[in-house]
Motif scaffolding. Structure first.
Motif, mmCIF file in Angstrom:
data_model
loop_
_atom_site.group_PDB
_atom_site.id
_atom_site.type_symbol
_atom_site.label_atom_id
_atom_site.label_comp_id
_atom_site.label_asym_id
_atom_site.label_seq_id
_atom_site.Cartn_x
_atom_site.Cartn_y
_atom_site.Cartn_z
ATOM 1 N N UNK A 419 0.715 -1.029 -0.134
ATOM 2 C CA UNK A 419 -0.071 -0.028 -0.105
ATOM 3 C C UNK A 419 0.859 1.247 -0.091
ATOM 4 N N UNK A 420 1.916 1.351 0.918
ATOM 5 C CA UNK A 420 2.609 2.439 0.946
ATOM 6 C C UNK A 420 3.592 2.524 -0.567
ATOM 7 N N UNK A 421 3.866 1.569 -1.054
ATOM 8 C CA UNK A 421 4.476 1.650 -2.470
ATOM 9 C C UNK A 421 3.787 2.106 -3.389
ATOM 10 N N UNK A 422 2.550 1.877 -3.581
ATOM 11 C CA UNK A 422 1.650 2.224 -4.483
ATOM 12 C C UNK A 422 1.487 3.889 -4.320
ATOM 13 N N UNK A 423 1.270 4.057 -2.956
ATOM 14 C CA UNK A 423 1.138 5.608 -2.643
ATOM 15 C C UNK A 423 2.134 6.260 -2.869
ATOM 16 N N UNK A 424 3.581 5.876 -2.906
ATOM 17 C CA UNK A 424 4.687 6.534 -3.243
ATOM 18 C C UNK A 424 4.500 6.822 -4.946
ATOM 19 N N UNK A 425 4.210 5.786 -5.677
ATOM 20 C CA UNK A 425 4.215 5.702 -6.955
ATOM 21 C C UNK A 425 3.139 6.780 -7.547
ATOM 22 N N UNK A 426 2.230 6.757 -6.636
ATOM 23 C CA UNK A 426 0.951 7.665 -7.103
ATOM 24 C C UNK A 426 1.485 9.121 -6.923
ATOM 25 N N UNK A 427 1.973 9.398 -5.960
ATOM 26 C CA UNK A 427 2.618 10.818 -5.543
ATOM 27 C C UNK A 427 3.545 11.044 -6.670
ATOM 28 N N UNK A 428 4.535 10.189 -7.167
ATOM 29 C CA UNK A 428 5.453 10.572 -8.179
ATOM 30 C C UNK A 428 4.827 10.743 -9.561
ATOM 31 N N UNK A 429 3.566 10.109 -9.568
ATOM 32 C CA UNK A 429 2.912 10.295 -10.850
ATOM 33 C C UNK A 429 3.745 9.281 -11.871
ATOM 34 N N UNK A 430 4.355 8.257 -11.680
ATOM 35 C CA UNK A 430 5.150 7.434 -12.342
ATOM 36 C C UNK A 430 4.410 6.420 -13.543
ATOM 37 N N UNK A 431 5.011 6.450 -14.721
ATOM 38 C CA UNK A 431 4.759 5.352 -15.546
ATOM 39 C C UNK A 431 5.839 4.386 -15.572
ATOM 40 N N UNK A 432 5.484 3.050 -15.249
ATOM 41 C CA UNK A 432 6.458 2.022 -15.053
ATOM 42 C C UNK A 432 6.044 0.547 -15.651
ATOM 43 N N UNK A 433 6.949 -0.100 -15.988
ATOM 44 C CA UNK A 433 6.442 -1.540 -16.439
ATOM 45 C C UNK A 433 6.310 -2.546 -15.370
ATOM 46 N N UNK A 434 5.284 -2.477 -14.578
ATOM 47 C CA UNK A 434 4.661 -3.068 -13.405
ATOM 48 C C UNK A 434 4.693 -4.506 -13.888
ATOM 49 N N UNK A 435 4.148 -4.992 -14.691
ATOM 50 C CA UNK A 435 3.857 -6.258 -15.130
ATOM 51 C C UNK A 435 5.207 -6.745 -15.217
ATOM 52 N N UNK A 436 5.998 -6.328 -16.259
ATOM 53 C CA UNK A 436 7.256 -7.000 -16.420
ATOM 54 C C UNK A 436 8.073 -7.311 -15.165
ATOM 55 N N UNK A 437 8.104 -6.240 -14.327
ATOM 56 C CA UNK A 437 8.940 -6.390 -13.002
ATOM 57 C C UNK A 437 8.348 -7.641 -12.215
#
Length: 447
Positions: A419-437
């Motif tokens: 949950x905290x990780x998703x919160x941080x990514x949402x604060x960043x507004x980051x686009x990431x290859x989440x599925x690949x990782x």
């Protein structure tokens, strides 16, 4: 009364005043409504003033108060924008700062925990702290161990009485949770405080932290993207590690970063989060921006990600993230509702004799695996707010389902980190290859 008990009593009084202050503002708000001011405007003003008092109080304290504030700061992205914007500055300030302890106290701690001859090894120490956290602060120094010469180090010194302050503050916050709750609609405060209490002892143990950091430093020693400082020395309430030159943390990227920086460091953060358990058998479980430092590339381009603070780690059963976690996420992504319910029941997320509608369970959980349905997913504050509003909307068909689901003890820290990780990514507004990782690093997901 000695100095430490006096300070503890003052902290308790200030924390206890939080719900009283809220109650007083409620009464004032009623008067404003009777005077003709619109109810929604009064409610917004009431919430903003409560938040300002809360984070001003937490920002001036150490111990559990600051730890609690840092935990909440990562979830700020879930708040409605009209409520979050006025006090976002109070929240993010908690991620990097705390009041410093006197230099004399620092030296007393070094003598008590490194020995009277600490100056023979720590040949220079900056009197002013370079960073402060919930239970300690960091000073820059120069270390000479007599064999490899001098090197720059970070000296982490725990506040005297930090253990008592941490537990005392968390007990008090647990008692005043109802007064704090209006600031964070849709976020259940009590389980958050309970989890902070459960892991407090580990975070106070610098020996445990040193062992975890040493394991991570060794595992990532040759990594081209992630840097973990090596441990130099540890003793009681002092931890010495190699110095890491970094102009700022991810909090700066959240505030001022370009989209390229947001995407780059967001991806490195996710890779670290999931590769760490693979390499060390542990999960870094404190994903707030202040623990992640930007190390610019020599050519001025996008650089590496430095990672600090290994006081909160989950030591994983079997030395890896649960295979069932990856398998259940894959099942949800494939929309296999019957297998999803069976898998959740087998893992203890649905207890015996609890009946649920499989289609409703899939509907409830599917947005949580939404980032896995795309090659590259963009995390935003708006997306995270939608998820919180959806699961906390009493008018929604799936609202009562949440009361039927259980979170097994073995998943508590994993869930909090996720949950905290998703919160941080949402604060960043980051686009990431989440599925690949996750296909590369999460057991069970690609099977």
């Amino acid at each position: 009364m000695t100095e430490l008990p006096r300070k503890a009593a003052a902290r308790t009084a200030r924390l206890a005043a939080l719900p009283l202050g809220y109650a007083g503002r409620q009464a004032m708000g009623l008067g404003k409504r009777l005077g003709g001011k619109p109810a929604e405007a009064v409610a917004s003003e009431l919430q903003q003033r409560t938040a300002e008092q809360l984070f001003r109080t937490l920002g001036d304290l150490k111990g559990g108060a600051m730890k609690f504030g840092q935990a909440l700061s990562v979830l700020e992205a879930a708040l409605p924008e009209d409520l979050a914007a006025p006090y976002r500055e109070h929240l993010t300030a908690l991620q990097d700062s705390a009041p410093p302890m006197p230099t004399a106290t620092v030296r007393e701690q070094l003598t008590a925990h490194l020995g009277a001859d600490w100056k023979d090894r720590l040949v220079w120490l900056d009197g002013a702290p370079t960073a402060a956290a919930s239970i300690g602060q960091v000073h820059r120094g120069r270390w000479d161990d007599g064999s490899s010469g001098e090197r720059e180090v970070a000296v982490k010194v725990q506040y005297p009485g930090a253990g008592d302050a941490l537990m005392g503050d968390l007990r008090q916050i647990a008692r005043v949770a109802r007064g704090v709750a209006p600031v964070f609609p849709g976020i259940d405060i009590k389980p958050l405080v309970a989890e902070l209490q459960d892991r407090a002892a580990d975070e106070l143990d610098y020996q445990l932290e040193a062992e975890a950091q040493a394991a991570y430093a060794e595992a990532f020693a040759d990594d081209p993207h992630i840097v973990v400082p090596a441990v130099v020395a540890v003793g009681g309430q002092v931890l010495v590690t190699e110095w890491m030159d970094s102009p700022h943390s991810l909090a700066h990227i959240i505030r001022e970063g370009t989209q390229a920086e947001r995407d780059h460091y967001g991806e490195l953060f996710v890779r670290f989060l999931f590769e760490g358990p693979q390499r060390t058998g542990m999960l870094h479980a404190d994903p707030h921006p202040g623990n992640f430092r930007v190390l610019p590339a020599p050519d001025g381009g996008l650089g590496r990600l430095g990672v600090l603070d290994f006081g909160a780690v989950a030591r994983l059963a079997d030395g890896r993230l649960p295979t069932a976690m990856g398998r259940l996420m894959r099942i949800a992504l494939d929309s296999d509702e019957e297998s999803l319910v069976a898998g959740l029941r087998a893992e203890g997320f649905i207890k015996e004799r609890i009946e649920v509608d499989p289609a409703m369970v899939l509907n409830y959980l599917s947005p949580f695996v939404e980032p896995l349905g795309e090659t590259r997913f963009t995390f935003t504050r708006e997306w995270m707010r939608e998820q919180f509003e959806r699961v906390n909307d009493p008018r929604a068909e799936t609202f009562t389902l949440a009361t039927k689901l259980n979170l097994p003890t073995s998943y508590l820290l994993i869930h909090r980190t996720w949950l905290g990780g998703i919160g941080l990514l949402s604060q960043l507004g980051a686009t990431a290859p989440f599925r690949e990782i996750l296909e590369e690093s999460l057991p069970g997901f690609a099977d």
